[in-house]
Design a protein around this motif. Sequence first.
Motif, PDB file in Angstrom:
ATOM      1  N   ASN A 158     -14.002  53.580 -34.356  1.00  0.00           N
ATOM      2  CA  ASN A 158     -15.308  53.079 -34.765  1.00  0.00           C
ATOM      3  C   ASN A 158     -15.495  51.600 -34.457  1.00  0.00           C
ATOM      4  N   ALA A 159     -14.424  50.827 -34.589  1.00  0.00           N
ATOM      5  CA  ALA A 159     -14.527  49.418 -34.221  1.00  0.00           C
ATOM      6  C   ALA A 159     -14.854  49.272 -32.739  1.00  0.00           C
ATOM      7  N   SER A 160     -14.258  50.149 -31.930  1.00  0.00           N
ATOM      8  CA  SER A 160     -14.522  50.069 -30.488  1.00  0.00           C
ATOM      9  C   SER A 160     -15.998  50.330 -30.186  1.00  0.00           C
ATOM     10  N   ILE A 161     -16.646  51.199 -30.972  1.00  0.00           N
ATOM     11  CA  ILE A 161     -18.040  51.547 -30.696  1.00  0.00           C
ATOM     12  C   ILE A 161     -18.954  50.338 -30.862  1.00  0.00           C
ATOM     13  N   PHE A 162     -18.875  49.654 -32.018  1.00  0.00           N
ATOM     14  CA  PHE A 162     -19.816  48.542 -32.190  1.00  0.00           C
ATOM     15  C   PHE A 162     -19.382  47.292 -31.428  1.00  0.00           C
ATOM     16  N   LEU A 163     -18.065  47.134 -31.182  1.00  0.00           N
ATOM     17  CA  LEU A 163     -17.625  45.977 -30.401  1.00  0.00           C
ATOM     18  C   LEU A 163     -18.056  46.113 -28.941  1.00  0.00           C
ATOM     19  N   ILE A 268     -25.458  60.066 -41.268  1.00  0.00           N
ATOM     20  CA  ILE A 268     -25.385  58.634 -41.514  1.00  0.00           C
ATOM     21  C   ILE A 268     -26.157  57.857 -40.436  1.00  0.00           C
ATOM     22  N   THR A 269     -26.102  58.306 -39.183  1.00  0.00           N
ATOM     23  CA  THR A 269     -26.896  57.649 -38.133  1.00  0.00           C
ATOM     24  C   THR A 269     -28.389  57.873 -38.350  1.00  0.00           C
ATOM     25  N   ALA A 284     -26.263  53.943 -34.639  1.00  0.00           N
ATOM     26  CA  ALA A 284     -24.896  54.395 -34.348  1.00  0.00           C
ATOM     27  C   ALA A 284     -23.897  53.269 -34.560  1.00  0.00           C
ATOM     28  N   ALA A 285     -24.285  52.040 -34.174  1.00  0.00           N
ATOM     29  CA  ALA A 285     -23.393  50.892 -34.368  1.00  0.00           C
ATOM     30  C   ALA A 285     -23.193  50.603 -35.849  1.00  0.00           C
ATOM     31  N   GLN A 286     -24.267  50.692 -36.651  1.00  0.00           N
ATOM     32  CA  GLN A 286     -24.140  50.464 -38.087  1.00  0.00           C
ATOM     33  C   GLN A 286     -23.280  51.551 -38.740  1.00  0.00           C
ATOM     34  N   ALA A 287     -23.459  52.803 -38.306  1.00  0.00           N
ATOM     35  CA  ALA A 287     -22.635  53.894 -38.826  1.00  0.00           C
ATOM     36  C   ALA A 287     -21.167  53.670 -38.472  1.00  0.00           C
ATOM     37  N   ALA A 288     -20.926  53.148 -37.273  1.00  0.00           N
ATOM     38  CA  ALA A 288     -19.554  52.851 -36.866  1.00  0.00           C
ATOM     39  C   ALA A 288     -18.947  51.745 -37.724  1.00  0.00           C
TER      40      ALA A 288
END
Length: 442
Positions: A158-163, A268-269, A284-288
């Motif tokens: 999940n960190a990889s998604i928003f980063l 959640i998204t 999606a980034a906030q959910a991540a």
Amino acid sequence: MTIPKPRLSFWQIFNMNVGFLGIQYSFGLQQSAINPIFLFLGASEEILPILNIAGPITGLIVQPIIGAVSDRTWSPRWGRRKPFFLIGAILGSICLFLFPLSPALWFAVGLLWILDVGNNMAMEPYRAFVGDKLPDQQMNLGYQMQSLFVGAGILMANASIFLFQDWFGGGEEITGEVPKWLYYSFFIGSFLSLATILWSVSKTPEIPPSEEELAEINRHKALPFGERLKIPFIEIAEAVKKMPKFMWSLSIVYFFQWYALFIYWQFITPLFRTTMGYDTSQAAAQAAKMSTTYNIVTAVVALILVPLTMRFGGKKVYALSLFGTAAAIFAIPYITDPVMVLVPMVLFGIGWAAMMGIPYSMVSKVVPQERRGVYMGILNMMIVIPMGIETVTFGPIFSTFLGGNAVNAMLFAATFFAIAAVLALRLKFQKAIVFKDKNPES
């Protein structure tokens, strides 16, 4: 006669569980990135539950069968459980690499089916693998170590998604296309899925079967192929028939718990598209970020739960964690600040750590060692059956009774978590059952 198992060092237990990091990275992408990909490729919110039916169906079929088959497998070179999570890791690695390249919704849905087969093939024998290796005194540590890697794997995903969105994102969303920034998370997952399993396989030898177990395995190998094909199904039926009452009671808790979790992951998204007015990429980034937060907590508290369960009992710690998760999900829809909404994830993370470790430890102590694989498969059936029911039933519930509103979906999930917590308090622990006859055909 059961031969006492030697105690393992902390790092031996650590190494044997490293493979769970790759498996859970993959599950982390399924929780936070698969549904956004479906939305990018043109799916509506109402059909998200049914598009996720691959997980429950493959889990229902694959996990108990692989568990039963692995109970009767032994190779001096490859061991008992390792061949299955190696094959599963290879399948998962290939699917994760291809997923962001999906040209259409049908292709992504098809890949999800294959990915779930691989993940289920890898995960179920892994649960039994820990039980095979550890004495009862170290079961809590072994399964909470898995919880640590559950948190770490999903955290990384999940960190990889928003980063990556922050570093490489930008531009307008194009319907029918997966954003390029999402590719990198899946490519990393493809590598980790296989690399971490290979680490554990190379670092952890399996315990050879006793002479009695080996004789039974060889007798099984000598049977005609058709007979061998029937035995897993016979063993599953026999195991269900003799299943401890504790597991029947746990199955009711699991129904409400996993039905609620599947709602959370699917909606959640959409929730952040409703409450914060985000587009799909932002939501999606906030959910991540939400998932990253609760998995940081999971990784931190997983091993702390070991002495707590020894002092207060697994049932009480488990039930309290479910109450905390219910409270967290009740709060989320009413917080519109993107930073403050992360606060409830502390309670969610504690709950996730307990859910991923305590029930497995309790069940491992009430089932016979020679049937551990099949019973871990049945325990996972208790996860996928409510998930399967959710995928079929919650779409109509969402559109007909909840007004198609993601806020109401979250409140529904929170209510189910509260019910699960009350039922968990009523669990009654018992001693391990004994199979007098190890041959399911006789």
